[in-house]
Design an enzyme around this catalytic site. Structure first.
Site, short mmCIF file in Angstrom:
data_model
loop_
_atom_site.label_atom_id
_atom_site.label_comp_id
_atom_site.label_asym_id
_atom_site.label_seq_id
_atom_site.Cartn_x
_atom_site.Cartn_y
_atom_site.Cartn_z
N ASN A 126 0.87 -1.17 0.00
CA ASN A 126 0.00 0.00 0.00
C ASN A 126 0.91 1.23 0.00
O ASN A 126 2.14 1.11 0.01
CB ASN A 126 -1.00 -0.03 1.18
N GLU B 180 3.42 1.50 2.97
CA GLU B 180 4.45 0.45 2.88
C GLU B 180 5.47 0.77 1.80
O GLU B 180 6.67 0.55 1.97
CB GLU B 180 3.80 -0.91 2.60
N ASP C 200 -5.99 -7.34 1.05
CA ASP C 200 -6.00 -8.80 0.90
C ASP C 200 -6.82 -9.20 -0.33
O ASP C 200 -6.46 -10.12 -1.07
CB ASP C 200 -6.60 -9.47 2.14
N1 LIG Z 1 -11.59 4.46 1.46
C1 LIG Z 1 -11.65 3.75 0.34
N2 LIG Z 1 -12.53 4.09 -0.62
C2 LIG Z 1 -12.62 3.39 -1.76
N3 LIG Z 1 -11.86 2.32 -2.07
C3 LIG Z 1 -10.96 1.92 -1.16
C4 LIG Z 1 -10.80 2.61 0.08
N4 LIG Z 1 -9.85 2.00 0.78
C5 LIG Z 1 -9.43 0.98 0.02
N5 LIG Z 1 -10.09 0.92 -1.16
C6 LIG Z 1 -9.89 -0.08 -2.23
O1 LIG Z 1 -9.11 -1.15 -1.68
C7 LIG Z 1 -7.82 -1.25 -2.31
C8 LIG Z 1 -6.75 -1.59 -1.30
O2 LIG Z 1 -6.77 -0.60 -0.29
P1 LIG Z 1 -5.51 -0.12 0.55
O3 LIG Z 1 -4.57 0.64 -0.29
O4 LIG Z 1 -6.09 0.56 1.74
O5 LIG Z 1 -4.82 -1.52 0.96
P2 LIG Z 1 -4.21 -2.01 2.35
O6 LIG Z 1 -3.80 -0.82 3.16
O7 LIG Z 1 -3.20 -3.04 2.06
O8 LIG Z 1 -5.45 -2.69 3.05
P3 LIG Z 1 -5.43 -3.79 4.23
O9 LIG Z 1 -4.01 -3.94 4.67
O10 LIG Z 1 -6.35 -3.20 5.28
O11 LIG Z 1 -5.99 -5.02 3.64
C9 LIG Z 1 -7.62 0.06 -3.04
O12 LIG Z 1 -6.79 -0.13 -4.16
C10 LIG Z 1 -9.06 0.46 -3.40
O13 LIG Z 1 -9.47 -0.21 -4.57
MG LIG Z 2 -2.26 -4.64 3.19
#
Ligand SMILES: Nc1ncnc2c1ncn2[C@@H]1O[C@H](COP(=O)(O)OP(=O)(O)OP(=O)(O)O)[C@@H](O)[C@H]1O
Ligand SMILES: [Mg+2]
Length: 343
Positions: free
Chosen positions: A216, A219, A289
């Protein structure tokens, strides 16, 4: 984040609708840390006579698949067959995880037992939607050589049948440099792509040889060791971060997920953005995930990376619209794609 070169998700909608059935029955290998997420929900009416702390009277309890086990259930939910290789202890939590996995369409048969550590378990106490305390049961040390060999035996046996491989790292002791190198070697020999969801505290070099990482935003900044303040001033810096991560790992493509801003895809020396498709947002936990699960399944099933990312973005958009870590089904995916197509 400003889009440098935004792409329309709907461009890929017809392919997804036509080929979503290609995902059915495709096997995906997942190697990583797993755990049980538990919730105790109750009321506080008095202070304990034993110490000045609230007494929670329990109304209900809930247990969910956590970490890589959630990735595995996301694959099952999209019609794929997850092959989950992970480590559990010899305890009641492991039995609970096995039951929950089976009920979610994930076979627990490839789990490796390490009696020297507890099964990772996070227990949250909630009172009227307030998180009062979290109790963690875990042992964050690298697995022994014998356990690593047992993991690799599973990987070797499963590699010929899977269409892609996911390394899901939460820095709890399964994913290390030697294991990744062996997984990459076996996957290359078998012509399978390796995707990795990296952990911010794992040295970037650990992931050398994987085909695609899905960090993300935070990270990616931490792994590239770039100052965040610079990035806020210059959005184009995200591309430099992406390029640095790919250079160190030696991959030709990468996806950085950007929360509410969707995702940025790096491929062929270029980058494009997919905006989110989410219509409503209730709970973003586990959306990352969903992204790696959908990507690995679609890419392994023959979709192009663009098409796979579009599918993953639609699936993540569905998941954030649901309360809890509930995966996206094929029906929900198709509904979202068709709504996006006509938008
Ligand atoms: N607030 C939001 N609104 C709309 N779409 C979102 C939102 N948060 C996440 N998403 C969708 O989910 C995807 C992954 O989100 P994010 O970048 O938050 O991953 P992450 O931080 O690894 O999540 P986690 O570790 O909680 O599983 C994004 O690419 C988007 O498509
Ligand atoms: Mg993640």
């Amino acid at each position: 984040m400003t889009s440098l070169n935004p792409k329309n998700l709907s461009e890929h909608a017809p392919h997804i609708v036509q080929h979503v059935q290609d995902l059915r029955g495709k096997e995906v290998l997942i190697i990583g840390d797993i755990g049980l997420d538990e919730y105790v929900l109750g009321q506080v009416r008095r202070i304990s006579p034993e110490a000045p702390v609230p007494v929670v009277e329990v109304d209900s309890e809930e247990a969910r698949l956590g970490l890589a086990a959630n990735v595995a259930q996301n694959i099952a939910s999209l019609g794929g067959v997850p092959r989950l290789v992970a480590v559990v202890g010899k305890d009641a939590t492991a039995d609970q995880l096995r039951n929950l996995l089976s009920r979610s369409g994930v076979s627990p048969e490839h789990l490796v037992v390490d009696s020297s550590r507890p099964t990772t378990r996070k227990l949250r106490v909630m009172v009227q939607n307030h998180h009062i305390v979290r109790v963690d049961y875990e042992h964050r040390v690298f697995v022994s050589e014998a356990v690593e060999r047992a993991i690799l035996d599973q990987v070797k046996a499963l590699m010929p049948k899977v269409c892609s491989v996911i390394i899901q790292d939460y820095a709890k002791g399964v994913i290390g440099e030697k294991l990744v190198a062996e997984i990459v070697r076996l996957a290359k020999a078998s012509g399978k792509k390796v995707l990795a969801d990296p952990h911010r505290s794992t040295p970037l070099e650990t992931y050398r040889g994987v085909d695609l990482m899905t960090p993300n935003f935070d990270e990616s900044v931490a792994l590239a060791k770039f100052p965040v303040d610079d990035l806020r001033k210059d959005p184009a810096l995200l591309n430099k971060i992406g390029n640095k991560l790919m250079e160190v790992v030696g991959s030709k493509q990468m996806v950085i997920t950007l929360g509410k801003d969707g995702m940025r895809i790096f491929e062929h020396g270029d980058s494009i953005d997919f905006p989110t498709n989410a219509k409503q947002v209730f709970d973003v936990t586990g959306a990352g995930d969903t992204v790696i699960a959908a990507l690995a399944l679609a890419w392994g099933a023959g979709f192009t990376l663009d098409q796979s990312c579009a599918l993953a973005n639609f699936a993540a958009g569905v998941v954030v619209g649901k309360v809890g870590c509930v995966p996206c089904s094929v029906e929900e995916l198709l509904e979202a794609v068709q709504a996006g197509e006509s938008a």
